[in-house]
Design a protein around this motif. Sequence first.
Motif, short mmCIF file in Angstrom:
data_model
loop_
_atom_site.label_atom_id
_atom_site.label_comp_id
_atom_site.label_asym_id
_atom_site.label_seq_id
_atom_site.Cartn_x
_atom_site.Cartn_y
_atom_site.Cartn_z
N THR A 95 0.56 3.51 7.83
CA THR A 95 0.50 3.94 6.36
C THR A 95 -0.65 4.87 6.30
OG1 THR A 95 1.38 1.79 5.58
CG2 THR A 95 -0.23 3.20 4.12
N LEU A 152 -1.10 8.58 4.70
CA LEU A 152 -2.16 8.99 3.76
C LEU A 152 -2.92 10.24 4.25
CD1 LEU A 152 -3.28 5.38 2.94
CD2 LEU A 152 -1.78 6.88 1.50
N ALA A 171 0.94 -1.30 -0.03
CA ALA A 171 0.04 0.22 -0.12
C ALA A 171 1.08 1.23 0.09
CB ALA A 171 -0.89 0.00 1.09
N ARG A 183 -7.24 7.24 -2.91
CA ARG A 183 -7.28 5.91 -3.36
C ARG A 183 -6.88 4.85 -2.77
NH1 ARG A 183 -3.94 2.44 -6.36
NH2 ARG A 183 -5.07 1.00 -7.97
N GLU A 184 -5.66 5.20 -2.08
CA GLU A 184 -5.11 4.19 -1.09
C GLU A 184 -6.08 3.89 0.08
OE1 GLU A 184 -2.51 2.09 -1.80
OE2 GLU A 184 -2.62 3.07 -3.90
N ASN A 206 2.76 1.68 -3.37
CA ASN A 206 1.90 2.00 -4.38
C ASN A 206 1.72 3.54 -4.23
OD1 ASN A 206 0.38 1.60 -6.65
ND2 ASN A 206 -1.50 1.38 -5.34
N LEU A 207 1.53 4.08 -3.07
CA LEU A 207 1.58 5.58 -2.76
C LEU A 207 2.77 6.27 -3.11
CD1 LEU A 207 -0.07 7.88 -1.38
CD2 LEU A 207 1.11 7.32 0.63
#
Length: 414
Positions: free
Chosen positions: A92, A96, A46, A114-115, A49-50
Amino acid sequence: MTDPVIVSTGQTYDRTSITRWIEEGHCTCPKTGQTLMDSRIVPNRALKNLIVQWCTASGVAIESDFVTDSSTNEGFVSALPTKAAVEANKATVSILIQFLADGSSEPAQTVAAREIRLLAKTGKDNRSFIAEAGAIPHLRRLLKSENAIAQENSVTAMLNLSIYEKNKSLIMEEDDCLECIVSVLLSGLTVEAQENAAATLFSLSAVHEYKKRIAFTDHCVEALSSLLRNGTPRGKKDAVTAFYNLSTHPDNCGRMIEGGGVSSLVVALKNDVVSEEAAGALALLVRQSLGAEAIGREEGAVTGLMGMMRCGTARGKENAVAALLELCRSGGAAAAERVLRAPAIAGLLQTLLFTGTKRARRKAASLARVFQRREHAAMRSGGYGFVVNVNENRDGGNFTTDVSVPMSISVPVL
């Protein structure tokens, strides 16, 4: 950090740094000091990807060797303790939400939404701590975004969060949040955003005390009606299930009529994708005289409900005959005449008395008695028609219903 990985304590580190730490002989977590239960590490997908999306959106060059070698570590995913995984996700989420709070960077906000959407997709623990960390106010703000992707991700994240029961109140209590969700339903920038807004309303309306507030929010019923009439099959499904929930609150009947909800549900009876749910919602609304009168005025209501009696599922037939019975009782003389004069009504009742569920058979027997009284009255005045005889007697503690349409049949009504 370029290649984030998780250790057994749930902390996330850059792969190069933690690998060097372990190779130097350390067996503790650098941050917590806890002993590492396992020396293996697992990618924090996660967060990675961020990082990739943020770098791409912000024009930051990504090193060519920024590739996670997961082949040797996949087995650690199942071995990683749940507590450690939760702690990693919490870290995480904290990052975010910092991105969401950064009003100066729309690309970062879009990526973060999105995440969060993906993290909230599975697991009540994720949904719980995402909300507790303060994501809902930031997601609410993004619902007004003119960026289609940001808006879609934020409303979908809101939907995923709302699945967790305790989060429903946080969403409903957030200032202007419900109105923003309805606004996305009404004029969202993508079809998926509109559909997910409808699904969010369905999720929130599972709480009885919210049903009236949702229905009376400006344009809510009108927007659901539009989606039910003109949406994709999935959109129609989202709209009709939301309507079904709202119909269970007695105070919403007038609002459903005024906003076009009743008319849309009658039209939906002709659509195989949503006909059963539409019949269910109408069966709830018709219980009130106001609803019965409104449904009785709808031209296609009787034929649509009879079509459900003919071809629907067992549950659909049950809802349809219940709605037709209430139309005869409370929908006015014109509606009752349309039901009782329908050419196929006698045969449909006969079939349902043989094959329906317990409740459907009881409702069918009651409707047959209404039909019988009408036909007897017609015969006394010189009219003609089928004769339906329904006699009830006690037979071993059970009711026995004898119906002649025009022949005599006997079936137990349980």
